[in-house]
Scaffold this active site. Structure first.
Site, short mmCIF file in Angstrom:
data_model
loop_
_atom_site.label_atom_id
_atom_site.label_comp_id
_atom_site.label_asym_id
_atom_site.label_seq_id
_atom_site.Cartn_x
_atom_site.Cartn_y
_atom_site.Cartn_z
N GLY A 72 82.19 49.83 -48.46
CA GLY A 72 81.85 50.97 -47.62
C GLY A 72 82.94 51.99 -47.38
O GLY A 72 82.66 53.17 -47.20
N ASP A 104 85.35 51.41 -42.79
CA ASP A 104 84.38 52.47 -42.63
C ASP A 104 83.82 52.49 -41.22
O ASP A 104 83.80 53.52 -40.56
CB ASP A 104 83.25 52.36 -43.67
CG ASP A 104 82.61 50.97 -43.70
OD1 ASP A 104 83.12 50.05 -43.02
OD2 ASP A 104 81.60 50.81 -44.41
N ASP A 132 81.64 47.60 -35.93
CA ASP A 132 80.55 47.45 -34.96
C ASP A 132 80.80 46.21 -34.09
O ASP A 132 81.35 46.34 -33.01
CB ASP A 132 79.17 47.42 -35.64
CG ASP A 132 79.18 46.71 -36.98
OD1 ASP A 132 79.81 45.64 -37.08
OD2 ASP A 132 78.54 47.22 -37.90
N LYS A 168 81.72 51.56 -32.98
CA LYS A 168 80.55 51.50 -32.10
C LYS A 168 80.92 50.67 -30.87
O LYS A 168 80.77 49.45 -30.86
CB LYS A 168 79.37 50.87 -32.82
CG LYS A 168 78.88 51.64 -34.04
CD LYS A 168 77.69 50.93 -34.68
CE LYS A 168 77.16 51.69 -35.88
NZ LYS A 168 76.01 50.99 -36.51
N PHE A 227 71.91 52.88 -36.55
CA PHE A 227 72.09 52.55 -37.96
C PHE A 227 72.39 53.82 -38.73
O PHE A 227 71.55 54.70 -38.83
CB PHE A 227 70.83 51.87 -38.52
CG PHE A 227 71.09 51.15 -39.81
CD1 PHE A 227 71.17 51.84 -41.00
CD2 PHE A 227 71.28 49.78 -39.83
CE1 PHE A 227 71.43 51.18 -42.20
CE2 PHE A 227 71.53 49.10 -41.02
CZ PHE A 227 71.61 49.81 -42.20
N ASP A 279 76.04 52.32 -46.54
CA ASP A 279 74.80 52.17 -47.28
C ASP A 279 73.75 51.39 -46.51
O ASP A 279 74.03 50.75 -45.49
CB ASP A 279 75.07 51.41 -48.58
CG ASP A 279 75.21 49.91 -48.36
OD1 ASP A 279 74.41 49.15 -48.93
OD2 ASP A 279 76.13 49.49 -47.61
#
Length: 203
Positions: free
Chosen positions: A67, A123, A126, A154, A175, A182
């Site tokens: 990512g 990237d 979360d 996040k 999302f 991706d």
């Protein structure tokens, strides 16, 4: 340390013709991303300029595939110092939408990082569980320094206490895809970061 920019709402914007209809809205435009990367690169260059005097001690950017590949490439060009690249591939057990934090290495680093200045480039952070595992794993290899730069974080999704030195943007727990991120190996090639329409992953 640069202060992360918080986004309290989704900013609608034009979508590329690729994947028409799959992107609900644009969260970060290509221009916003590149401007922030320039700021991050300048700050990293300032922070590391006295740490890597020798050519064999260039700042080592460690990236977990896949990512962050686009991000690390642009970031390296924005850092006013020589950098080197290393890549890892890991598999995190859990659903396609979340991580359990149980990790196995699919591809390890190709070189010893002992006594190196290492910057992990992510990237998105979360839950933070995989990153927490990665930090512990790399710390056992005794680098001179070990820090983290992530394009996205996040805060509402965090489940692990991880120290992140450089944060591009704090975003809602939605999302998102594009700019390397991706869903089912698609959307990485979008130049912006957008919210994926739920119908795509709820089918």
């Amino acid at each position: 340390m640069l202060v992360a920019q918080s986004f309290s709402a989704i900013n609608p914007g034009p979508t590329a013709e690729l994947y028409l209809g799959d992107i609900k809205s644009v969260m970060l435009t290509q221009e916003q991303i590149q401007a922030r990367i320039a700021e991050l690169g300048a700050q990293i260059g300032h922070d590391y300029r006295d740490r890597s005097p020798a050519s064999d001690q260039d700042l080592l950017l460690v990236t977990v595939l896949k990512g962050a590949v686009i991000f690390v490439t642009d970031l390296a060009r924005a850092i006013p110092l020589p950098t080197q690249f290393e890549f890892m591939a890991v598999s995190s057990y859990g659903s396609s939408m979340s991580s359990s934090g149980v990790v196995r290495i699919l591809k390890d680093l190709d070189r010893d990082i002992h006594d190196r200045n290492v910057l992990i480039v992510e990237d998105v952070v979360d839950s933070g569980l995989t990153l927490s595992w990665l930090l512990r794993n790399l710390a056992t290899r005794r680098p001179q320094s070990l820090q983290v730069c992530t394009l996205l974080r996040k805060p509402d999704a965090l489940r692990a206490n991880v120290d992140i030195t450089y944060v591009g943007f704090d975003i809602p727990n939605d999302f998102v895809v594009g700019y390397g991120l991706d869903y089912d190996e698609r959307y990485r090639d979008l130049p912006y970061i957008g919210m994926l329409d739920p119908r795509v992953y709820q089918q």
